[in-house]
Design a protein around this motif. Structure first.
Motif, PDB file in Angstrom:
ATOM      1  N   SER A   1       5.307   0.664 -12.849  1.00  0.00           N
ATOM      2  CA  SER A   1       5.663   0.164 -11.517  1.00  0.00           C
ATOM      3  C   SER A   1       4.441   0.104 -10.614  1.00  0.00           C
ATOM      4  N   LEU A   2       3.589   1.103 -10.708  1.00  0.00           N
ATOM      5  CA  LEU A   2       2.356   1.118  -9.917  1.00  0.00           C
ATOM      6  C   LEU A   2       1.487  -0.085 -10.272  1.00  0.00           C
ATOM      7  N   ASN A   3       1.382  -0.388 -11.555  1.00  0.00           N
ATOM      8  CA  ASN A   3       0.587  -1.546 -11.973  1.00  0.00           C
ATOM      9  C   ASN A   3       1.141  -2.847 -11.400  1.00  0.00           C
ATOM     10  N   GLU A   4       2.456  -2.972 -11.346  1.00  0.00           N
ATOM     11  CA  GLU A   4       3.070  -4.173 -10.770  1.00  0.00           C
ATOM     12  C   GLU A   4       2.795  -4.286  -9.277  1.00  0.00           C
ATOM     13  N   VAL A   5       2.886  -3.163  -8.571  1.00  0.00           N
ATOM     14  CA  VAL A   5       2.617  -3.172  -7.131  1.00  0.00           C
ATOM     15  C   VAL A   5       1.159  -3.527  -6.863  1.00  0.00           C
ATOM     16  N   VAL A   6       0.251  -2.973  -7.657  1.00  0.00           N
ATOM     17  CA  VAL A   6      -1.173  -3.270  -7.488  1.00  0.00           C
ATOM     18  C   VAL A   6      -1.446  -4.747  -7.769  1.00  0.00           C
ATOM     19  N   ALA A   7      -0.809  -5.308  -8.767  1.00  0.00           N
ATOM     20  CA  ALA A   7      -0.980  -6.733  -9.063  1.00  0.00           C
ATOM     21  C   ALA A   7      -0.480  -7.589  -7.907  1.00  0.00           C
ATOM     22  N   GLY A   8       0.660  -7.228  -7.330  1.00  0.00           N
ATOM     23  CA  GLY A   8       1.182  -7.961  -6.181  1.00  0.00           C
ATOM     24  C   GLY A   8       0.264  -7.851  -4.979  1.00  0.00           C
TER      25      GLY A   8
ATOM     26  N   LYS B   1       0.834  -1.197   0.000  1.00  0.00           N
ATOM     27  CA  LYS B   1       0.000   0.000   0.000  1.00  0.00           C
ATOM     28  C   LYS B   1       0.871   1.251   0.000  1.00  0.00           C
ATOM     29  N   CYS B   2       1.889   1.259   0.829  1.00  0.00           N
ATOM     30  CA  CYS B   2       2.799   2.411   0.884  1.00  0.00           C
ATOM     31  C   CYS B   2       3.532   2.594  -0.446  1.00  0.00           C
ATOM     32  N   ALA B   3       3.961   1.495  -1.037  1.00  0.00           N
ATOM     33  CA  ALA B   3       4.651   1.572  -2.329  1.00  0.00           C
ATOM     34  C   ALA B   3       3.714   2.111  -3.406  1.00  0.00           C
ATOM     35  N   ALA B   4       2.457   1.649  -3.399  1.00  0.00           N
ATOM     36  CA  ALA B   4       1.490   2.132  -4.380  1.00  0.00           C
ATOM     37  C   ALA B   4       1.241   3.630  -4.199  1.00  0.00           C
ATOM     38  N   ASP B   5       1.132   4.068  -2.950  1.00  0.00           N
ATOM     39  CA  ASP B   5       0.963   5.506  -2.689  1.00  0.00           C
ATOM     40  C   ASP B   5       2.152   6.298  -3.243  1.00  0.00           C
ATOM     41  N   ALA B   6       3.345   5.790  -3.005  1.00  0.00           N
ATOM     42  CA  ALA B   6       4.548   6.499  -3.465  1.00  0.00           C
ATOM     43  C   ALA B   6       4.602   6.564  -4.992  1.00  0.00           C
ATOM     44  N   TYR B   7       4.332   5.450  -5.660  1.00  0.00           N
ATOM     45  CA  TYR B   7       4.367   5.456  -7.123  1.00  0.00           C
ATOM     46  C   TYR B   7       3.258   6.330  -7.702  1.00  0.00           C
ATOM     47  N   LEU B   8       2.079   6.313  -7.088  1.00  0.00           N
ATOM     48  CA  LEU B   8       0.997   7.155  -7.583  1.00  0.00           C
ATOM     49  C   LEU B   8       1.364   8.631  -7.434  1.00  0.00           C
ATOM     50  N   ASN B   9       1.902   9.001  -6.281  1.00  0.00           N
ATOM     51  CA  ASN B   9       2.311  10.394  -6.083  1.00  0.00           C
ATOM     52  C   ASN B   9       3.413  10.791  -7.057  1.00  0.00           C
ATOM     53  N   ALA B  10       4.372   9.901  -7.265  1.00  0.00           N
ATOM     54  CA  ALA B  10       5.461  10.196  -8.197  1.00  0.00           C
ATOM     55  C   ALA B  10       4.933  10.338  -9.620  1.00  0.00           C
ATOM     56  N   MET B  11       4.005   9.467  -9.985  1.00  0.00           N
ATOM     57  CA  MET B  11       3.445   9.525 -11.338  1.00  0.00           C
ATOM     58  C   MET B  11       2.659  10.818 -11.549  1.00  0.00           C
ATOM     59  N   MET B  12       1.875  11.200 -10.555  1.00  0.00           N
ATOM     60  CA  MET B  12       1.037  12.389 -10.697  1.00  0.00           C
ATOM     61  C   MET B  12       1.849  13.687 -10.726  1.00  0.00           C
ATOM     62  N   THR B  13       3.024  13.670 -10.119  1.00  0.00           N
ATOM     63  CA  THR B  13       3.826  14.901 -10.076  1.00  0.00           C
ATOM     64  C   THR B  13       4.945  14.920 -11.113  1.00  0.00           C
TER      65      THR B  13
ATOM     66  N   THR C   1       7.652  14.660 -17.105  1.00  0.00           N
ATOM     67  CA  THR C   1       7.937  14.095 -18.429  1.00  0.00           C
ATOM     68  C   THR C   1       7.107  12.837 -18.664  1.00  0.00           C
ATOM     69  N   PRO C   2       6.678  12.623 -19.876  1.00  0.00           N
ATOM     70  CA  PRO C   2       5.874  11.431 -20.190  1.00  0.00           C
ATOM     71  C   PRO C   2       6.613  10.117 -19.924  1.00  0.00           C
ATOM     72  N   GLU C   3       7.950  10.139 -20.123  1.00  0.00           N
ATOM     73  CA  GLU C   3       8.722   8.920 -19.900  1.00  0.00           C
ATOM     74  C   GLU C   3       8.700   8.516 -18.424  1.00  0.00           C
ATOM     75  N   LEU C   4       8.870   9.486 -17.545  1.00  0.00           N
ATOM     76  CA  LEU C   4       8.811   9.196 -16.112  1.00  0.00           C
ATOM     77  C   LEU C   4       7.413   8.751 -15.694  1.00  0.00           C
ATOM     78  N   ARG C   5       6.405   9.417 -16.219  1.00  0.00           N
ATOM     79  CA  ARG C   5       5.028   9.035 -15.898  1.00  0.00           C
ATOM     80  C   ARG C   5       4.770   7.587 -16.322  1.00  0.00           C
ATOM     81  N   SER C   6       5.264   7.219 -17.466  1.00  0.00           N
ATOM     82  CA  SER C   6       5.095   5.857 -17.961  1.00  0.00           C
ATOM     83  C   SER C   6       5.821   4.857 -17.074  1.00  0.00           C
ATOM     84  N   LEU C   7       7.028   5.181 -16.665  1.00  0.00           N
ATOM     85  CA  LEU C   7       7.819   4.315 -15.801  1.00  0.00           C
ATOM     86  C   LEU C   7       7.115   4.107 -14.457  1.00  0.00           C
TER      87      LEU C   7
END
Length: 97
Positions: free
Chosen positions: A54-61, A29-41, A44-50
């Motif tokens: 990662s967020l999708n992988e954490v959510v799947a786990g 949950k903490c990792a998903a929060d961190a990736y979501l915050n990083a993605m939203m802020t 660059t499109p490349e970072l958002r994609s990265l």
């Protein structure tokens, strides 16, 4: 060869698969929060994609761990909320005693 510290930790810690799974769920949950915050802020499109990948992988786990927890009976999502709270209170009182 286990050290003295290992033996002390084992004798004073009540750890089992349920506790490990709960800790892994909290960490995910903490990792998903961190990736979501990083993605939203991200600017660059490349970072958002990265971060999105990662967020999708954490959510799947997290989903897999949640399914395991439900299948093992550690989590009972369909019991009434009052019963869930009662069970948590009972567990916490057993830990204190």
């Amino acid at each position: 060869m286990p050290s003295i510290l290992d033996n002390i930790v084992r004798s004073t810690t009540d750890i089992n698969d349920e506790v490990i799974c709960a800790n892994m769920l909290a960490s995910a949950k903490c990792a998903a929060d961190a990736y979501l915050n990083a993605m939203m802020t991200s600017t660059t499109p490349e970072l958002r994609s990265l971060y999105s990948a990662s967020l999708n992988e954490v959510v799947a786990g997290h989903s897999a761990l949640t399914e395991l927890s439900v299948n093992k009976g550690w989590a009972k999502p369909y019991t009434p909320p009052v019963d869930q709270l009662t069970e948590v209170i009972d567990k916490s009182q057993r830990v204190v005693e």
